[in-house]
Design an enzyme around this catalytic site. Structure first.
Site, PDB file in Angstrom:
ATOM      1  N   CYS B  86       0.835  -1.211   0.000  1.00 33.77           N
ATOM      2  CA  CYS B  86       0.000   0.000   0.000  1.00 33.77           C
ATOM      3  C   CYS B  86       0.872   1.264   0.000  1.00 33.77           C
ATOM      4  O   CYS B  86       1.486   1.568  -1.004  1.00 33.77           O
ATOM      5  CB  CYS B  86      -0.976  -0.037   1.183  1.00 33.77           C
ATOM      6  SG  CYS B  86      -2.326   1.136   1.020  1.00 33.77           S
ATOM      7  N   HIS B 203      -3.562  -5.684   1.260  1.00 30.26           N
ATOM      8  CA  HIS B 203      -2.823  -5.900   2.506  1.00 30.26           C
ATOM      9  C   HIS B 203      -2.748  -7.379   2.885  1.00 30.26           C
ATOM     10  O   HIS B 203      -3.620  -7.864   3.597  1.00 30.26           O
ATOM     11  CB  HIS B 203      -3.513  -5.133   3.639  1.00 30.26           C
ATOM     12  CG  HIS B 203      -3.354  -3.657   3.548  1.00 30.26           C
ATOM     13  ND1 HIS B 203      -2.317  -2.982   4.138  1.00 30.26           N
ATOM     14  CD2 HIS B 203      -4.100  -2.722   2.905  1.00 30.26           C
ATOM     15  CE1 HIS B 203      -2.427  -1.681   3.880  1.00 30.26           C
ATOM     16  NE2 HIS B 203      -3.495  -1.502   3.127  1.00 30.26           N
ATOM     17  N   GLU B 205      -0.772  -8.639   5.042  1.00 28.85           N
ATOM     18  CA  GLU B 205      -0.526  -8.726   6.494  1.00 28.85           C
ATOM     19  C   GLU B 205      -1.814  -8.641   7.295  1.00 28.85           C
ATOM     20  O   GLU B 205      -1.847  -8.992   8.466  1.00 28.85           O
ATOM     21  CB  GLU B 205       0.477  -7.641   6.919  1.00 28.85           C
ATOM     22  CG  GLU B 205      -0.092  -6.261   7.180  1.00 28.85           C
ATOM     23  CD  GLU B 205      -0.480  -5.478   5.924  1.00 28.85           C
ATOM     24  OE1 GLU B 205      -0.550  -6.069   4.822  1.00 28.85           O
ATOM     25  OE2 GLU B 205      -0.735  -4.264   6.049  1.00 28.85           O
TER      26      GLU B 205
END
Lengths: 88, 237
Positions: B86, B203, B205
């Site tokens: 990002c 994302h 994560e």
């Protein structure tokens, strides 16, 4: 010396914000507005004795930081009035 | 193996990345403040999501001049694996490790939703244990994720197979309706020519545990482990 820098998206790059503003103006009845391109405006107060020095410095900072040359182009205007001490 | 997670003023997914690396994967992980001038002996570096410098001027434009970017550039040049997520992607574009730039989303809205991406290249340290064409469901949260590069650059990216992730529908079809931000060629993630620097807008994560709705992002981290421990490095595909 004051230098003005105008940063805009390159003509070949789609400007979603400009398009949205144009659409809004059309919805308001401003059919005479053909298109809108949105950009950024900077005023730099430079320590420079001559227009050439000011332009060179402004060009360097615009190229390195103010604009991203991949998507944007910029235009520089030098306010010579300040140097001559007359124009307001 | 050790992950370094770079922290810029305004990073806000640094702890998510740290959590995924350290607690989900069980790897060593350390935060590296952007003023640092070394990477603490890390084997892999993550530039996390967030709003470095408040997104002032342009996303990533100021962070790319942070002192930590000097050792990061050296690390990347010598083949060290770097993942930009990002805002990390935006920083990597600004610093020139990846080509192109980000425009405002075509919706002119901040898009915060789960999307699907298709894995397009397996020969990177962040996708090497994925299946060819695997579809991953991961969240996005960005206002400037509309990837742009001039046609000649896109042509080069495609010819070199540098597109690593593409927005798609749940079945893996790349269609305009599944492109959340207007990115050219539905590009969600890229790698450099050397293939060690990878970046994506979604994302991974935040998609590593069932509690948060998806575990599809795990494959990115598992690939890193496999790549660095020599089990899965650089299958062609």
């Amino acid at each position: 010396m004051t230098v003005r820098v105008f940063v805009t998206l390159k003509p070949s790059v789609f400007d979603p914000q400009g398009r949205t503003i144009a659409d809004a103006l059309h919805a308001m009845g401003y059919d005479g507005v053909r298109d809108v391109r949105q950009g950024k405006y900077f005023e730099l107060d430079l320590d420079a004795d001559t227009v050439d020095v000011a332009k060179k410095l402004a060009d360097e900072v615009a190229d390195k930081l103010l604009a991203n040359p991949v998507i944007e182009s910029y235009r520089i205007e030098v306010d010579e009035g300040e140097k001559l001490g007359s124009r307001s | 193996m050790k992950f370094a997670i770079v922290v810029f003023p305004g990073s806000n997914c640094d702890h998510d990345a740290y959590h995924a690396a350290k607690h989900v994967l069980g790897a060593d992980a350390e935060f590296v403040w952007h003023k640092e001038t070394d990477l603490k002996g890390a084997d892999v570096v993550i530039l996390p999501g967030g709003f470095s410098y408040g997104d002032y001027l342009r996303t990533g434009a100021i962070a790319r001049f942070s002192p930590v970017m000097v050792p990061l550039l050296a690390f990347a040049k010598t083949g060290g694996p770097v993942l930009g997520i990002c805002n990390g992607f935006q920083v990597l574009l600004e610093v020139g490790l990846l080509p192109g730039g980000m425009l405002r989303n075509r919706s002119v809205k901040f898009q915060c939703e789960h999307v699907y991406v298709r894995v397009e290249a397996l020969d990177t340290p962040f996708t090497c244990v994925a299946a060819s064409g695997q579809v991953l469901r991961m969240p996005i949260a960005h206002g400037e994720g509309n990837y742009f590069a001039p046609p000649d650059v896109i042509e080069t990216l495609e010819a070199n197979r540098q597109v690593v992730f593409r927005y798609c529908d749940a079945r893996g079809a790349v269609v305009d309706a599944a492109n959340p931000n207007g990115s050219t060629s539905s590009i969600a993630g890229l790698c450099n020519e050397q293939r060690n620097v990878v970046a994506l807008m979604p994302h991974p994560e935040r998609a590593c545990e069932l509690a948060v709705g998806s575990v599809d992002g795990l494959v990115v981290f598992e690939s890193t482990v496999a790549a660095l421990t020599g089990d899965g490095m650089l299958r062609t595909g």
